[in-house]
Design an enzyme around this catalytic site. Structure first.
Site, PDB file in Angstrom:
ATOM      1  N   TYR A  66      -7.428  -5.022   1.442  1.00 39.31           N
ATOM      2  CA  TYR A  66      -6.391  -5.052   2.480  1.00 39.31           C
ATOM      3  C   TYR A  66      -6.808  -5.939   3.644  1.00 39.31           C
ATOM      4  CZ  TYR A  66      -3.332  -3.246   6.186  1.00 39.31           C
ATOM      5  OH  TYR A  66      -2.442  -3.122   7.214  1.00 39.31           O
ATOM      6  N   GLY A 102       2.647   6.234   5.986  1.00 41.68           N
ATOM      7  CA  GLY A 102       1.359   5.885   5.392  1.00 41.68           C
ATOM      8  C   GLY A 102       0.192   6.444   6.185  1.00 41.68           C
TER       9      GLY A 102
END
Length: 167
Positions: A66, A102
């Site tokens: 990420y 999230g």
């Protein structure tokens, strides 16, 4: 099939996970920008806003791949600003902890989610998490004529967390 960002260590990341994050966080911004370019050029005041992350500026263990894809967005933002200006500006927004589904799932992954939330909030000088409305307000401002001299940069909005050295 993957459906959300992958956060692993470099040693644990599989090639499929790398490709997924690269497509989700980098390639998609480039492709969408190319699709919008003709319309933005016609307006002569086009703005491309690219959503990055505070992980593009500094990161923590276990956030690969990420963080790599979010870091790469800075290069995309700079390149598009240089190559597509002056009629199109390109600006990045790099939020930190924002009240999202999230992040809530991440808090819930701890034995004591409320304690982890409190600990995380304490790492921010503003003593709270950001909101989607605050991210949207920055986006709205950056798209206006009042921001017409802003291009080729990434705005970090992290409640001051990056200013505070973490022990």
């Amino acid at each position: 099939m993957l459906s959300v960002n992958v956060f692993k260590g470099a040693e644990l990341c599989e090639e499929e996970e790398w490709d997924f994050n690269a497509d989700l966080n980098l390639k998609s911004h480039w492709q969408l920008s190319k699709l919008c370019k003709p319309l933005l050029e016609k307006s002569k005041k086009g703005v491309i806003l690219i959503m990055s992350s505070n992980h593009g500026e500094a990161t923590i263990p276990g956030c690969f791949p990420y963080n790599v894809t979010k870091t790469a967005l800075k290069g995309l933002i700079q390149s598009l600003a240089i190559e597509w200006g002056p009629n199109i500006r390109t600006v990045g927004i790099a939020p930190g902890f924002i009240e999202t589904e999230g992040n809530q799932k991440w808090f819930e992954s701890f034995i004591n989610p409320d304690e982890e939330r409190r600990r995380t909030i304490e790492m921010h000088p503003v003593k709270r998490l950001g909101t989607p409305d605050e991210v949207g307000a920055l986006c709205a401002f950056l798209a206006t004529d009042a921001a017409s001299f802003i291009s080729g940069t990434v705005y970090l909005m992290d409640g001051g967390r990056s200013a505070l050295m973490q022990d």
